[in-house]
Every structure is written in C-alpha cells, then in structure tokens.
Design an enzyme around this catalytic site. Structure first.
Site, PDB file in Angstrom:
ATOM      1  CG  ASP A 130      -5.738  -4.075   0.721  1.00  0.00           C
ATOM      2  OD1 ASP A 130      -6.176  -3.505  -0.284  1.00  0.00           O
ATOM      3  OD2 ASP A 130      -5.653  -5.316   0.834  1.00  0.00           O
ATOM      4  CD  GLU A 133      -9.564  -1.300  -1.195  1.00  0.00           C
ATOM      5  OE1 GLU A 133      -9.821  -1.612  -2.365  1.00  0.00           O
ATOM      6  OE2 GLU A 133      -8.973  -2.053  -0.420  1.00  0.00           O
TER       7      GLU A 133
END
Length: 701
Positions: free
Chosen positions: A381, A434
């Site tokens: 993330d 990401e």
C-alpha cells in the site's frame, strides 16, 4: 592456512577461516552453536564452548563471536527459545524469521514471551493468567530483547507488556509480534498457537509459480471481508473466515477470477481505516475468526485454484497508545522528527526505514505471511508516500535526504530489501506496488536499479480512462488521447489495470454512477469500458460490487447490494465480467504478452467518431484477437477495419449482447475478411458496431 570448506549461514556463505575470530558460529537445523576455536594460523581445532555476549563482523566479512573473560549473568531460563545465533541475528537486525523468536510461543506446558524494547528500564508480562499483576522479564544479552517463560499459560490467554521507560514511566503495549489480539476496542494481545496446521494445498503450492508469471492470465477480485456479505439474520455480522472459505471462494471461482486480493487483515483498532492503520502486523484480525480459520480460507481458495493476495501496509502505523508509537519510551519504530515521522494526511506515524531492526521487523513480516499462511503475494500500500520525503508536505515541512534530494533513500532501500527477501525465499509468489507517480523501475529487478516488485498498479491508465468515460459522448472526440496515450508507457512496467476500492468511495460515485446518460446508457457505457479494459494489455483488478454495477458507493458499514445483483440489468453486467474473465483466461493472445510490446498493435483510431481498434497477439501459433470499441451512442453500420490475418473471424464477445442487457446488435457470430486494403492491412472486415460497445473477434482455428 585457508579452509576450502565453507558453510552456509542462511543465504550468506561464510568461510571457516578468520585470523581474528575467537569462535565462528554455524547455523544448523536444530540449533546454532560454535563450531570450534581457531588456531593462531586460522585453522580449526576441537569444538570449544564459549560464553558469548556480542557479535561482530571480522575484517574480511566473517561472522565472529567474541569471547569474554567472565560469563554473562544467567538471563536465559531452561527451555528458552533464543539461541546464540538468534542473538547475533537480533543484534544485527537481520533475523528473517523474527516471529519464531519474538512474540508469545506456546510450548508443552508453558508459553515463552519475548519482546524488543532496547531502551526500557524493565519489562513485565501482564495477563489474565497472573491477575494482570506482571511477571518480570529478563534481558537477553545485548540484543534489546526481553524474555520470560511462564508455566501454565496456553492458547487463548490474554496479555500485554508493561514497559518501564528510562524515566520510570509505565506503558502497557500490545505485542508487536503477537499472533492474535482481542476484538477492538479491547487492546490486549492473545496467545495463539499457530503450529501444526494441516495444509492440504500441496498441489497448488507446487505449481503456483505459473499463476504469478507475467505470461499468465491474472484477474484479481479485491475484497473487503467485513462488507462483502453480511449475515443479516444474525445481527448483521460479517462472514467469518470459514464462511468466506465457502461463499466467497465459490463466488470468485464461478466468476472466473484467478486471485482474491484481501484488503488489510492485520489487526487494526478502527473499522473506518479499512485495515490501513494496523497495530498488529503479525495477527490476522479476530473480527472474522482465529488464525487457523484464516488458514482455512486460504486453503479453500487454493483448492479452488485461486491465489490469495494480501494488502500489506508497511508505510505507516497509527498513534494508538497500545501500539508501536514510542514503544519503549523512545521513538523506536518511528522517526523522532515529525517532519520525517508523522504523516499529515492520515495522522499516522512513519516507520524509520533507516533503522536496521525496524526494516527487519517489516521484512520478516512479509515473509511471515508467505510462510505461515501460504499467501501468494502482497500488494504493498501507498508506495508513493514511502518513496518521497516531501510527499504531501509543504515547503519547510520535510527533511531532504543526505544528498539534498526529495527521495527517501532509506525507504527505497527497504523496498528493495523486502522484494529480494520475498522472491529469494519463494520465487513463486508476487509483490505488487500501489505506486501513483512516475518513479522509474518499480517492477524492474533490484540488480538493475529497480525496486524489485513483480507488478505495479497502472494508476495513470485508470485515471485517464475513467476521466474519459465520465464525459458526455459528444465531448469524447476532444479527449480521445486519454484512451490511447496510456499504451505509450504500458511496457515501462509490468502493469495491473486497477479499478479498486479507492474509486468507489468518498463522493467519487460507483462505477455505474460515473457513467453519463440515462440508465440504459450508463449500463452500456460501463459494459463497453469493461470490454476495453479486459482486452487492453495488463493484468486486471476490480473491486467487489463493480462486477455487477453496484448502484451506489461502497460502504464498509454495510455489505454489497446483492438485491441489485439479482436484477436483470445488473446480472447482465455480472455475466459480462464472468465471460470476460473466461475469454481472457482461455485466449493466449489476451494474456501471454500482457507485458511485452509485440503483443499489441493499433489498427485504427478515429477521434471524430470516438472509435478505436487494436489487435492482440500471443506466441507463435496462438490465434490473434481484434478489438473494436465504439464510445458513442451511435450505431456504426458497415464499419470497415483492417485485420492482420486473412480468414474467418469469430465474434467471441459483444458487450451489446442480450445476455448482458444490451440491444443484441452485432455480427451474427463472425465475419470473413476480404482482400480490401484498410488501416494499413491488405485484408479487412466489415462490422456492425452497436452503440456504446466493445466487439471482440478471434481468428477461427
């Protein structure tokens, strides 16, 4: 004299020869022990046990244990788990199996507790087994680790660490390496015996490398476990891990996806964070069941031929008092300077990637999920927030790196180290970034200067194409490049095309709500877009609910609108996504060269008509595919386009089919090419392009 017989310490080969060593230690399967003393010439003599208080690296890189004149205090009780070699690795911050040493480990008649708190004056374990009164722990050498073995404590016991800091203040902390935790808002850790699970996924584990390969079809279903489906006849609770093992796995398999991606499940205190503010990185959240039931979910997915990816959050952590913040009274896991250690967007703390022990804590955690829970990959993330020191900061609110730049060199190094460790331990898994900037080499190998991820989310493709689709079709002709330009950088990384949870929250609207027009046009636009997405180069990811055109935004407090999914219009979109998945998986030209530029070629682009066409190619002998998109509500009749190969072309998918809720206009199952030059090709076909549609042709065998 030199020794020709090196031995291994994990992945590092260490010579048995060092003139400066008092003792050289080797790792064996059972334990770690001194191999023997060295003669003045550097050769081995008989084995000799030595008292060891510290470790160092010799002048030639050899691992050296230093002998002391007096034995250290007996701080290690009988039956303790921390060996001399563990102490070395802990002291160096390079223990790749950290969870086997730290945390709470159930033994036959006791539990061994160990925690890293190097600046503490004293540490105790307090729990329901000692009346929350505290059992003192003992320091382990110079490692900063404290340990104790408490008889009579077993699985399910509640505990915390009571840490007395250098100023005498007392702090109660959850276990950073705890395998379980209480259900929030309760804050205690829970002893969990994670040994001995009976995995039944041997066949999957042996072949899963094929499912992660760049040439493989990868279609990912992103899931928030707490809100996929709820038991409204049982108080509205979410599905348990065991229930998800049946219901979720069965649904995802039926829909033709290849992987499930779980939003973070590491224990977290605040439901509204969706798991992105974890305090227990080693504990699967108890919200859905104990650790062995999470394993049941993974095992069931593997039995169904599905991989399981975990959304992993090494970028920041919350300020909750029972968590990692000022753990031993100092900024142990985070930076002391808020310009480096505080994330202004999320009011969270940023890991200090420059500290070896912190890096090891995170790298070991990545390995832990792979080894203990058989996960098939990690989606990391918020990588962009890690890469730049000035991320979301105003001038004067950030600290430059040692070279005066904005790049976070320590975070870059950490990500490289993590990827090397993960792929080094098991090359059959995948890591996914990401990452929303143009940072170079995210999915390139570390040895070439890249970050080492297997894949990267293509955020640029997502932003450009969704912006285009939100336009009234009459204006799309002026923005045609938003659908065509992304191919220019498509092969700079190994890309996944993501339609994630972030696109259907915070006022952005659902995928259906993003589309312009009346109800029919909205659905037709979305079907055409999904057809374009699945035919476009790149692996696929879609968030739960988007596959059936959920009418409203996602909310973590409820569940998906399954009533809508049963209505014909939404069921049609659901059927389309299922068929797209199967077509993508069954057609090599649509996945074999997802990451290779010779797998794609433009055929035609007409901004004025908002039409675009392209071809996809696989390996030699694979039937090519031709795709034609019409992003206007105008039917195009007798539309001629070139094709790369003469022959009969089957219409294998048409998003306007009646089965998908469309008007059922098309090409009667296929077309035959003609020797009429068009679009730079000697052969061409004549098509009917339904309004707001994607038509897919495949050369007939």
């Amino acid at each position: 004299m030199s020794c020709p017989y090196p031995f291994k310490v994990f992945s590092c080969t260490v010579s048995r020869h060092s003139h400066q060593a008092a003792c050289v230690v080797a790792k064996t399967q059972a334990t770690s022990q001194p191999r023997g003393a060295l003669s003045p010439g550097g050769g081995f003599l008989a084995a000799l046990a030595l008292s060891v208080t510290g470790w160092r690296i010799g002048s030639k890189g050899h691992i050296v244990a230093q002998k002391t004149s007096t034995p250290p205090p007996d701080t290690i009780q009988a039956g303790d788990m921390i060996t001399d070699f563990d102490q070395y690795l802990l002291g160096e911050g390079t223990h790749r199996q950290l969870w086997r040493v730290l945390g709470a480990h159930v033994q036959d008649d006791a539990t061994h507790f160990a925690v890293w708190a190097p600046n503490a004056r004293a540490v105790s374990v307090t729990g329901d087994f000692n009346g929350w009164s505290g059992t003192e722990m003992t320091a382990v050498g110079q490692t900063g680790v404290w340990q104790v073995r408490i008889p009579g404590v077993g699985d399910g016991a509640l505990y915390k660490y009571q840490i007395t800091d250098a100023n005498g203040a007392l702090r109660e902390k959850a276990d950073p390496v705890g395998f379980g935790a209480q259900h929030p808002p309760e804050q205690a850790s829970v002893v969990r015996d994670i040994r001995g699970y009976g995995w039944r996924d041997g066949a999957w584990m042996e072949t899963r490398a094929e499912a992660a390969d760049r040439a493989a079809p990868i279609s990912i279903y992103e899931v928030h476990l707490g809100s996929w489906r709820r038991k409204w006849d049982d108080g509205g609770r979410p599905l348990s891990y065991k229930e998800a093992a049946q219901d979720l796995v069965g649904y995802v398999r039926h829909m033709g996806f290849t992987h499930i991606e779980l939003m973070p499940i590491s224990e977290f205190p605040f439901d509204g964070s969706w798991g992105y503010q974890p305090v227990g990185l080693y504990a699967p959240t108890i919200r859905f069941g104990p650790p062995h039931e999470f394993r049941d979910l993974v095992d069931a997915a593997h039995a169904a031929g599905l991989g399981v990816l975990l959304d992993w959050v090494p970028g920041h952590f919350p300020t909750d008092e029972h968590g990692l913040a000022t753990f031993d009274g100092t900024h142990l896991y985070e930076h002391a300077d808020p310009k480096e250690g505080f994330h202004q967007d999320w009011n969270t703390l940023i890991f200090n990637y420059g500290r070896t022990e912190v890096r090891n804590y995170l790298v070991a955690n990545a390995l832990y999920w792979m080894e203990e829970y058989h996960l098939d990959g990690l989606r990391v993330d918020a990588v962009a927030s890690m890469l730049y020191r000035d991320y979301s900061r105003d001038e004067g609110q950030w600290v430059p790196n040692k070279d005066g730049g904005r790049e976070n060199l320590e975070a870059i190094s950490f990500l490289q180290e993590m990827n090397v460790a993960v792929y080094g331990a098991d090359a059959s898994v995948m890591t996914v970034a990401e990452e929303s900037t143009s940072f170079p080499g995210v999915s390139q190998p570390v040895h070439t200067g890249g970050l080492g991820f297997g894949y990267k989310w293509n955020m640029g493709w997502m932003n450009d194409t969704l912006s285009y689709m939100a336009l009234d079709p009459i204006h799309r002709q002026h923005h045609h490049s938003q659908m065509t330009n992304p191919i220019m950088w498509q092969y700079s990384e190994n890309f996944i095309l993501p339609i994630s949870h972030d696109e259907v929250v915070h006022g952005k609207g659902s995928m259906l709500e993003k589309m312009p027009g009346n109800d029919w046009e909205k659905l037709a636009n979305l079907r055409a877009y999904y057809g374009y997405m699945w035919m476009h180069p790149g692996k696929k990811l879609i968030f739960m609910g988007c596959e059936f055109a959920q009418p409203g935004e996602w909310s973590h407090d409820g569940d998906l609108n399954w009533d809508a999914a049963s209505r014909p219009a939404h069921a049609g979109v659901q059927a389309l996504v299922r068929d797209l998945n199967h077509l993508y998986r069954d057609t090599p030209a649509l996945h074999v060269k997802d990451c290779m530029p010779d797998g794609f070629a433009w055929i035609c682009n007409d901004p004025a008509q908002s039409t675009l066409g392209f071809a996809r190619f696989g390996a030699a002998g694979d039937a090519p595919v031709v795709v034609m998109c019409n992003f206007t509500p105008v039917e195009r009749v007798a539309f001629r386009m070139g094709v790369p190969t003469p022959g009969e072309w089957d219409e294998v998918l048409n998003t306007d089919a009646a089965a998908y809720g469309g008007g059922n206009r098309g090409n009667l199952g296929g077309v035959l090419s003609e020797p009429t030059p068009c679009d730079g090709h000697a052969q061409s076909v004549t098509l009917t392009l339904p309004p707001l549609s994607t038509v897919v042709l495949r050369l007939k065998d």
